[in-house]
Write a protein that holds these residues in place. Sequence first.
Motif, PDB file in Angstrom:
ATOM      1  N   THR A   1      49.405  48.733  32.575  1.00 46.58           N
ATOM      2  CA  THR A   1      48.446  49.750  31.793  1.00 46.58           C
ATOM      3  C   THR A   1      47.011  49.008  32.056  1.00 46.58           C
TER       4      THR A   1
ATOM      5  N   ASP B   1      40.600  56.646  27.345  1.00 47.86           N
ATOM      6  CA  ASP B   1      41.597  56.691  26.410  1.00 47.86           C
ATOM      7  C   ASP B   1      43.176  56.489  26.770  1.00 47.86           C
ATOM      8  N   VAL B   2      43.583  55.192  26.072  1.00 46.22           N
ATOM      9  CA  VAL B   2      44.946  54.750  26.532  1.00 46.22           C
ATOM     10  C   VAL B   2      45.893  55.193  25.111  1.00 46.22           C
TER      11      VAL B   2
ATOM     12  N   THR C   1      48.016  56.774  22.553  1.00 49.02           N
ATOM     13  CA  THR C   1      49.094  58.094  22.492  1.00 49.02           C
ATOM     14  C   THR C   1      49.773  58.025  21.105  1.00 49.02           C
TER      15      THR C   1
ATOM     16  N   HIS D   1      48.713  63.333  21.748  1.00 51.38           N
ATOM     17  CA  HIS D   1      47.192  63.414  21.640  1.00 51.38           C
ATOM     18  C   HIS D   1      47.095  61.816  22.167  1.00 51.38           C
ATOM     19  N   GLY D   2      45.618  61.701  22.272  1.00 50.26           N
ATOM     20  CA  GLY D   2      45.077  60.423  22.523  1.00 50.26           C
ATOM     21  C   GLY D   2      44.296  60.131  21.422  1.00 50.26           C
TER      22      GLY D   2
ATOM     23  N   SER E   1      38.638  60.046  30.364  1.00 42.83           N
ATOM     24  CA  SER E   1      40.117  59.997  30.738  1.00 42.83           C
ATOM     25  C   SER E   1      40.734  60.822  29.715  1.00 42.83           C
TER      26      SER E   1
ATOM     27  N   VAL F   1      44.249  62.642  27.814  1.00 41.86           N
ATOM     28  CA  VAL F   1      45.506  62.169  27.342  1.00 41.86           C
ATOM     29  C   VAL F   1      46.176  63.380  27.009  1.00 41.86           C
ATOM     30  N   PRO F   2      47.354  63.917  27.746  1.00 41.34           N
ATOM     31  CA  PRO F   2      47.748  63.377  28.777  1.00 41.34           C
ATOM     32  C   PRO F   2      47.171  63.633  30.074  1.00 41.34           C
TER      33      PRO F   2
ATOM     34  N   GLY G   1      45.567  60.897  32.213  1.00 38.50           N
ATOM     35  CA  GLY G   1      44.729  60.248  32.580  1.00 38.50           C
ATOM     36  C   GLY G   1      45.215  58.749  33.084  1.00 38.50           C
TER      37      GLY G   1
ATOM     38  N   GLY H   1      47.837  56.778  31.785  1.00 41.48           N
ATOM     39  CA  GLY H   1      49.377  56.767  31.665  1.00 41.48           C
ATOM     40  C   GLY H   1      49.846  57.135  33.131  1.00 41.48           C
ATOM     41  N   THR H   2      49.324  58.092  33.868  1.00 40.37           N
ATOM     42  CA  THR H   2      49.899  58.470  34.955  1.00 40.37           C
ATOM     43  C   THR H   2      50.101  57.682  36.348  1.00 40.37           C
TER      44      THR H   2
END
Length: 282
Positions: free
Chosen positions: A142, A229-230, A232, A240-241, A256, A258-259, A261, A263-264
Amino acid sequence: MMGEIIFGKNLIKEQRNIIKEFIDERIANKLRVPCLASIIVGDNSASEYYLKTQNKLCGKLGLKETTCRFAADVKEAEIIECIEKLNVDKEVDGILLLLPLPDGLNDKRVTSKICYQKDVDGLTDLNNGRFYRGQQSFAPCTSLAVMETIKSTDIDIEGKNVVVCGRSNVIGRPTAQLLLDANATVTICHSMTENMKDICKGADIIVSAMGKPNYLTKDYIKEGAIVIDVGTAMVNGVVHGDVNFKSVIDVASFVSPVPGGVGTLTTTMLLKNTCEALKNVH
């Protein structure tokens, strides 16, 4: 002013092309392709979903994959025995232990048995020690995804003031270290930080990994800052981020979502690490 949205799908293509080119070259030269071994224990729907997605991507890009499955009531010694066999298997380059483990199993003790050269998710203490000392190691996927997301803005990280919100060993701390390695000036904020809003307001780049939904509003953001934004969190069944996207997009230069950004990109970075593990062997 309205900022630009950094969609993970745009970054995925570039990174997957790098992986595919590496594997195609090895196939053309009749060399062994990378192999990722995954260990899953018990019935965890999130782990099952991640494993399915990961193995599907392995097939798409040309990596080999193998899965070791154990029932929830497995003895810890059996998992460790499996890991030790994978450690010495010259056909396996990366080992991934899907966490969390069921109750009664010690995540830390089991994880520590993974050989650091095959610890492609950056979980072991030995790998982390090497990482923080600047030696050859694997950074958590990540955190690597965060760095690629920032780099995609074409902003030079060197010398920038960066605030990392969150100090977890999985995201916050390793991300801060990668940013330090890129010569940024890094501040870490956490639950006990005073005047957090003022600290964030001075940042050129903010990376948030707190798990507090919609916490960061435009009042925390300097005009033109990059916001990654990481975080969740589930709110009424919706992910939500940490960042209040509708508020922040009006002042930031890049955000970025969420979702969709960072995470993908994480699974792709795991497979890239597996390719690096094979390179390191040679």
